[in-house]
Design a protein around this motif. Sequence first.
Motif, PDB file in Angstrom:
ATOM      1  N   ILE A 262       0.884  -1.180  -0.518  1.00  0.00           N
ATOM      2  CA  ILE A 262       0.319   0.206  -0.288  1.00  0.00           C
ATOM      3  C   ILE A 262       0.461   1.666  -0.281  1.00  0.00           C
ATOM      4  CG2 ILE A 262      -1.997   1.295   1.105  1.00  0.00           C
ATOM      5  CD1 ILE A 262      -2.471  -1.764   2.497  1.00  0.00           C
ATOM      6  N   THR A 263       0.341   2.440  -1.314  1.00  0.00           N
ATOM      7  CA  THR A 263       0.839   3.607  -0.916  1.00  0.00           C
ATOM      8  C   THR A 263      -0.014   4.739  -1.067  1.00  0.00           C
ATOM      9  OG1 THR A 263       3.317   3.050  -1.941  1.00  0.00           O
ATOM     10  CG2 THR A 263       2.668   4.767  -1.767  1.00  0.00           C
ATOM     11  N   LEU A 264       0.223   5.521  -0.267  1.00  0.00           N
ATOM     12  CA  LEU A 264      -0.657   6.251   0.074  1.00  0.00           C
ATOM     13  C   LEU A 264      -0.376   7.681   0.052  1.00  0.00           C
ATOM     14  CD1 LEU A 264      -2.432   4.816   2.845  1.00  0.00           C
ATOM     15  CD2 LEU A 264      -3.630   3.976   0.900  1.00  0.00           C
ATOM     16  N   ASP A 265      -1.277   8.457  -1.104  1.00  0.00           N
ATOM     17  CA  ASP A 265      -0.902   9.844  -0.614  1.00  0.00           C
ATOM     18  C   ASP A 265      -1.620  10.897  -0.161  1.00  0.00           C
ATOM     19  OD1 ASP A 265      -0.467  12.539  -2.431  1.00  0.00           O
ATOM     20  OD2 ASP A 265      -1.540  12.168  -4.157  1.00  0.00           O
ATOM     21  N   ALA A 266      -1.379  11.294   0.745  1.00  0.00           N
ATOM     22  CA  ALA A 266      -1.835  11.994   1.581  1.00  0.00           C
ATOM     23  C   ALA A 266      -1.264  13.436   0.740  1.00  0.00           C
ATOM     24  CB  ALA A 266      -0.613  12.167   2.852  1.00  0.00           C
ATOM     25  N   SER A 267      -1.383  13.809  -0.498  1.00  0.00           N
ATOM     26  CA  SER A 267      -1.023  15.718   0.018  1.00  0.00           C
ATOM     27  C   SER A 267      -2.568  15.943  -0.529  1.00  0.00           C
ATOM     28  CB  SER A 267      -0.168  15.268  -1.448  1.00  0.00           C
ATOM     29  OG  SER A 267      -1.086  14.769  -2.713  1.00  0.00           O
ATOM     30  N   PRO A 268      -3.582  15.210  -1.012  1.00  0.00           N
ATOM     31  CA  PRO A 268      -5.042  16.295  -0.383  1.00  0.00           C
ATOM     32  C   PRO A 268      -5.878  16.676   0.608  1.00  0.00           C
ATOM     33  CG  PRO A 268      -4.916  13.622  -2.184  1.00  0.00           C
ATOM     34  CD  PRO A 268      -3.507  14.094  -1.469  1.00  0.00           C
ATOM     35  N   VAL A 269      -4.920  15.682   1.635  1.00  0.00           N
ATOM     36  CA  VAL A 269      -5.830  15.683   2.641  1.00  0.00           C
ATOM     37  C   VAL A 269      -6.104  17.444   3.631  1.00  0.00           C
ATOM     38  CG1 VAL A 269      -5.444  14.596   5.325  1.00  0.00           C
ATOM     39  CG2 VAL A 269      -5.030  13.289   3.327  1.00  0.00           C
ATOM     40  N   GLU A 270      -7.155  17.715   3.784  1.00  0.00           N
ATOM     41  CA  GLU A 270      -7.119  18.855   4.194  1.00  0.00           C
ATOM     42  C   GLU A 270      -7.528  18.866   6.590  1.00  0.00           C
ATOM     43  OE1 GLU A 270     -10.444  20.862   2.085  1.00  0.00           O
ATOM     44  OE2 GLU A 270      -8.953  20.830   0.495  1.00  0.00           O
ATOM     45  N   ARG A 271      -7.906  17.520   6.324  1.00  0.00           N
ATOM     46  CA  ARG A 271      -8.349  17.414   7.733  1.00  0.00           C
ATOM     47  C   ARG A 271      -8.302  15.855   7.899  1.00  0.00           C
ATOM     48  NH1 ARG A 271     -14.614  18.327  10.183  1.00  0.00           N
ATOM     49  NH2 ARG A 271     -14.559  17.966   8.101  1.00  0.00           N
ATOM     50  N   ILE A 272      -8.081  15.735   8.674  1.00  0.00           N
ATOM     51  CA  ILE A 272      -7.751  14.318   9.459  1.00  0.00           C
ATOM     52  C   ILE A 272      -7.846  13.688  10.304  1.00  0.00           C
ATOM     53  CG2 ILE A 272      -5.215  13.503   9.323  1.00  0.00           C
ATOM     54  CD1 ILE A 272      -5.734  10.999   8.820  1.00  0.00           C
ATOM     55  N   GLY A 273      -9.349  12.398  10.814  1.00  0.00           N
ATOM     56  CA  GLY A 273      -9.425  12.673  12.535  1.00  0.00           C
ATOM     57  C   GLY A 273      -8.064  11.357  13.079  1.00  0.00           C
ATOM     58  N   GLN A 274      -8.955  11.540  14.666  1.00  0.00           N
ATOM     59  CA  GLN A 274      -7.695  10.478  15.255  1.00  0.00           C
ATOM     60  C   GLN A 274      -8.166   9.125  14.445  1.00  0.00           C
ATOM     61  OE1 GLN A 274      -5.674  11.220  17.597  1.00  0.00           O
ATOM     62  NE2 GLN A 274      -5.348   8.741  17.370  1.00  0.00           N
ATOM     63  N   ALA A 275      -9.534   8.453  14.806  1.00  0.00           N
ATOM     64  CA  ALA A 275      -9.870   7.878  13.942  1.00  0.00           C
ATOM     65  C   ALA A 275      -9.201   6.764  12.691  1.00  0.00           C
ATOM     66  CB  ALA A 275     -11.755   7.372  13.853  1.00  0.00           C
ATOM     67  N   CYS A 276      -9.227   8.242  12.066  1.00  0.00           N
ATOM     68  CA  CYS A 276      -8.552   7.260  11.043  1.00  0.00           C
ATOM     69  C   CYS A 276      -7.256   6.758  10.970  1.00  0.00           C
ATOM     70  CB  CYS A 276      -9.046   8.441   9.325  1.00  0.00           C
ATOM     71  SG  CYS A 276     -10.717   7.959   8.800  1.00  0.00           S
ATOM     72  N   LEU A 277      -6.533   7.918  11.998  1.00  0.00           N
ATOM     73  CA  LEU A 277      -5.345   8.003  12.009  1.00  0.00           C
ATOM     74  C   LEU A 277      -5.019   6.688  12.571  1.00  0.00           C
ATOM     75  CD1 LEU A 277      -3.949  11.351  13.331  1.00  0.00           C
ATOM     76  CD2 LEU A 277      -3.458  10.413  11.177  1.00  0.00           C
ATOM     77  N   GLN A 278      -6.048   6.007  13.499  1.00  0.00           N
ATOM     78  CA  GLN A 278      -5.706   4.626  14.155  1.00  0.00           C
ATOM     79  C   GLN A 278      -5.550   4.037  12.569  1.00  0.00           C
ATOM     80  OE1 GLN A 278      -9.030   5.572  16.652  1.00  0.00           O
ATOM     81  NE2 GLN A 278      -7.370   5.674  18.369  1.00  0.00           N
ATOM     82  N   VAL A 279      -6.852   3.798  11.821  1.00  0.00           N
ATOM     83  CA  VAL A 279      -6.868   2.845  10.921  1.00  0.00           C
ATOM     84  C   VAL A 279      -5.591   2.863  10.392  1.00  0.00           C
ATOM     85  CG1 VAL A 279      -8.144   2.295   8.286  1.00  0.00           C
ATOM     86  CG2 VAL A 279      -9.097   3.412   9.996  1.00  0.00           C
TER      87      VAL A 279
END
Length: 87
Positions: free
Chosen positions: A31-48
């Motif tokens: 898995i390679t994820l492009d995080a450049s579009p992320v404007e907001r991320i919460g704790q639940a997604c960080l945990q995932v």
Amino acid sequence: MPIALAPVLDTAAAAPLRLAMRTAIDAGQSITLDASPVERIGQACLQVLAATEAAADLAGLDFRVVGASPAFADMATLAALDTLLAA
């Protein structure tokens, strides 16, 4: 090719994100994820994402986050999940 993350990764996005990550791990896909579009991320997604990183490691698969936006990097650092930035 990196998978682009959504601009908003809030609590509602956690379950679909978890399912997508679990499906990739179960299929033996790195898995390679492009995080450049992320404007907001919460704790639940960080945990995932942290759980996905650990599962990929256990499965012998690559897991990387590339192009971390400032919002992604700031929240990962605040949550003490800097490993996501180095992955």
